[in-house]
Design a protein around this motif. Structure first.
Motif, PDB file in Angstrom:
ATOM      1  N   GLY A   1       0.823  -1.208   0.000  1.00 55.90           N
ATOM      2  CA  GLY A   1       0.000   0.000   0.000  1.00 55.90           C
ATOM      3  C   GLY A   1       0.856   1.256   0.000  1.00 55.90           C
ATOM      4  N   GLY A   2       0.308   2.317  -0.550  1.00 50.91           N
ATOM      5  CA  GLY A   2       1.061   3.551  -0.728  1.00 50.91           C
ATOM      6  C   GLY A   2       1.571   4.173   0.555  1.00 50.91           C
ATOM      7  N   SER A   3       0.733   4.179   1.597  1.00 47.86           N
ATOM      8  CA  SER A   3       1.166   4.775   2.869  1.00 47.86           C
ATOM      9  C   SER A   3       2.371   4.033   3.428  1.00 47.86           C
ATOM     10  N   ASN A   4       2.292   2.709   3.458  1.00 45.11           N
ATOM     11  CA  ASN A   4       3.387   1.913   4.019  1.00 45.11           C
ATOM     12  C   ASN A   4       4.654   2.012   3.169  1.00 45.11           C
ATOM     13  N   ARG A   5       4.501   1.910   1.852  1.00 47.02           N
ATOM     14  CA  ARG A   5       5.677   1.950   0.975  1.00 47.02           C
ATOM     15  C   ARG A   5       6.365   3.313   1.007  1.00 47.02           C
ATOM     16  N   SER A   6       5.603   4.350   1.364  1.00 45.47           N
ATOM     17  CA  SER A   6       6.198   5.682   1.411  1.00 45.47           C
ATOM     18  C   SER A   6       7.314   5.766   2.447  1.00 45.47           C
ATOM     19  N   LEU A   7       7.275   4.891   3.460  1.00 49.36           N
ATOM     20  CA  LEU A   7       8.337   4.891   4.470  1.00 49.36           C
ATOM     21  C   LEU A   7       9.701   4.644   3.840  1.00 49.36           C
ATOM     22  N   MET A   8       9.771   3.625   2.989  1.00 48.90           N
ATOM     23  CA  MET A   8      11.043   3.295   2.366  1.00 48.90           C
ATOM     24  C   MET A   8      11.458   4.376   1.374  1.00 48.90           C
ATOM     25  N   ARG A   9      10.486   4.955   0.693  1.00 48.63           N
ATOM     26  CA  ARG A   9      10.803   6.001  -0.282  1.00 48.63           C
ATOM     27  C   ARG A   9      11.337   7.247   0.419  1.00 48.63           C
ATOM     28  N   VAL A  10      10.752   7.581   1.554  1.00 46.90           N
ATOM     29  CA  VAL A  10      11.252   8.722   2.322  1.00 46.90           C
ATOM     30  C   VAL A  10      12.661   8.415   2.829  1.00 46.90           C
TER      31      VAL A  10
ATOM     32  N   GLN B   1      14.876   6.466   1.470  1.00 46.08           N
ATOM     33  CA  GLN B   1      15.803   6.492   0.330  1.00 46.08           C
ATOM     34  C   GLN B   1      15.955   7.888  -0.244  1.00 46.08           C
ATOM     35  N   GLY B   2      14.926   8.717  -0.052  1.00 46.87           N
ATOM     36  CA  GLY B   2      14.964  10.059  -0.604  1.00 46.87           C
ATOM     37  C   GLY B   2      14.597  10.132  -2.069  1.00 46.87           C
ATOM     38  N   ASN B   3      13.932   9.096  -2.564  1.00 45.63           N
ATOM     39  CA  ASN B   3      13.515   9.089  -3.973  1.00 45.63           C
ATOM     40  C   ASN B   3      12.275   8.215  -4.126  1.00 45.63           C
ATOM     41  N   GLU B   4      11.787   8.127  -5.359  1.00 49.57           N
ATOM     42  CA  GLU B   4      10.586   7.344  -5.633  1.00 49.57           C
ATOM     43  C   GLU B   4      10.921   6.067  -6.394  1.00 49.57           C
ATOM     44  N   ASN B   5      12.126   5.566  -6.232  1.00 51.95           N
ATOM     45  CA  ASN B   5      12.519   4.320  -6.893  1.00 51.95           C
ATOM     46  C   ASN B   5      11.750   3.136  -6.309  1.00 51.95           C
ATOM     47  N   SER B   6      11.831   1.999  -6.997  1.00 51.14           N
ATOM     48  CA  SER B   6      11.167   0.787  -6.521  1.00 51.14           C
ATOM     49  C   SER B   6      11.689   0.408  -5.138  1.00 51.14           C
ATOM     50  N   VAL B   7      10.777  -0.044  -4.285  1.00 48.55           N
ATOM     51  CA  VAL B   7      11.164  -0.477  -2.945  1.00 48.55           C
ATOM     52  C   VAL B   7      11.021  -1.990  -2.802  1.00 48.55           C
ATOM     53  N   GLN B   8      10.803  -2.681  -3.920  1.00 49.08           N
ATOM     54  CA  GLN B   8      10.578  -4.121  -3.879  1.00 49.08           C
ATOM     55  C   GLN B   8      11.724  -4.850  -3.179  1.00 49.08           C
ATOM     56  N   GLY B   9      11.375  -5.586  -2.104  1.00 51.14           N
ATOM     57  CA  GLY B   9      12.362  -6.382  -1.386  1.00 51.14           C
ATOM     58  C   GLY B   9      13.229  -5.604  -0.415  1.00 51.14           C
ATOM     59  N   CYS B  10      13.076  -4.288  -0.367  1.00 52.33           N
ATOM     60  CA  CYS B  10      13.866  -3.496   0.585  1.00 52.33           C
ATOM     61  C   CYS B  10      13.406  -3.784   2.013  1.00 52.33           C
ATOM     62  N   GLU B  11      14.297  -3.537   2.973  1.00 56.92           N
ATOM     63  CA  GLU B  11      13.978  -3.825   4.370  1.00 56.92           C
ATOM     64  C   GLU B  11      14.375  -2.665   5.281  1.00 56.92           C
ATOM     65  N   MET B  12      13.627  -2.536   6.384  1.00 53.66           N
ATOM     66  CA  MET B  12      13.969  -1.605   7.456  1.00 53.66           C
ATOM     67  C   MET B  12      13.793  -2.339   8.780  1.00 53.66           C
TER      68      MET B  12
END
Length: 303
Positions: free
Chosen positions: A209-218, A220-231
């Motif tokens: 979902g957009g709200s959750n995925r925005s965490l990784m994008r913030v 990273q500082g960009n709007e690249n794919s977050v597929q498989g990324c972890e925090m």
């Protein structure tokens, strides 16, 4: 070329994605379009889709119909989720869309939405074994317990980003400390009703979902794919606290967040924060694939 279009009529946005689906193992996106409509705005008070929101959705769907025609789409499926699902004027809206655009809408249940989310997530994270998947949309939040790679249990709660923002009436998207406290308590009580989360400890969460995925994008500082990324859990909580402590003006300046997402992000991040703490999850795994990809796979496997 087998071109399949999925139209996702959500509570916060309406999206069109056109896929080259000739090989289910190597699905390629041909075209994407997103419009933030806030279709569910005001529904906490009226229980109905507002006339201006329906008109806006109609214009967007007419535009999507033209895009599908230009791309010679072979098949399509238009699905509607929480806002249309709950609207007392659902039938009127669906009939109006069909007559005006020729697009037939399928309203899916919360459990169907959770199932399609699961299919999409597993297609992108095939090695995932035990996890709790959380898809926070505009109107609802789908929670899935994945055990040994299989869907073990699921639910859908009315705690989406727009729904919660409307409920707590955050004027101009400004949240006072008391409002944020009340938001957290409300989300805590709603998630406490999900009995299959009881006893689950120390397994990953999967963010959809957009709200959750925005965490990784913030992060990273960009709007690249977050597929498989972890925090890590600590990173997630720290970033959520940072974002939600900011003013709406400060949030709107975060490029990776976007102006429209910034308006509802305080409410949108509340469910994932509660769940990751409840089950003491060590990490959050991000999935770009979810509802739309699950619907797509179900279409392709029907052939």
């Amino acid at each position: 070329m087998l071109l399949v279009a999925i139209i996702d009529i959500g509570s916060n946005s309406i999206r069109l994605t056109i896929y080259d689906g000739h090989d289910p193992q190597k699905i390629t996106i041909i075209h994407k379009a997103t419009h933030f409509t806030r279709l569910s705005s005001g529904m906490n008070q009226t229980g109905r889709l507002a006339p201006d929101k329906m008109a806006e959705a109609l214009a967007i769907l007419a535009e999507f119909k033209q895009i599908m025609k230009e791309h010679n789409v072979t098949r399509y499926k238009a699905i509607a989720t929480a806002a249309v699902r709950a609207a007392s004027n659902q039938a009127y809206f669906i009939k109006n869309v069909a007559e005006s655009t020729g697009i037939d809408i399928t309203v899916i249940s919360g459990l169907d939405e959770a199932y399609y989310d699961y299919l999409g997530v597993i297609s992108g994270l095939p090695n995932l074994k035990d996890a709790v998947m959380v898809d926070t949309g505009g109107g609802s939040c789908e929670i899935v317990y994945i055990k040994d790679g299989k869907l073990h249990d699921s639910t859908s709660l009315q705690i989406g980003a727009v729904t919660l923002s409307d409920k707590f009436k955050a004027t101009d998207y400004h949240w006072t400390a008391n409002m944020k406290e009340q938001l957290a308590l409300y989300v805590h009580d709603e998630i406490a009703k999900v009995t299959f989360l009881n006893g689950l400890k120390g397994i990953p969460c999967v963010a959809v979902g957009g709200s959750n995925r925005s965490l990784m994008r913030v992060s990273q500082g960009n709007e690249n794919s977050v597929q498989g990324c972890e925090m890590t859990k600590r990173e997630v909580i720290s970033l959520i606290d940072t974002i939600t402590a900011q003013t709406i003006e400060e949030r709107k300046k975060i490029i990776a967040l976007g102006e429209k997402r910034a308006e509802n992000i305080v409410a949108g991040l509340a469910p994932i924060k509660e769940i990751i703490q409840l089950i003491d999850s060590p990490k959050l795994i991000f999935s770009e694939k979810g509802l739309k990809e699950g619907v797509l796979l179900s279409i392709l496997t029907e052939q």
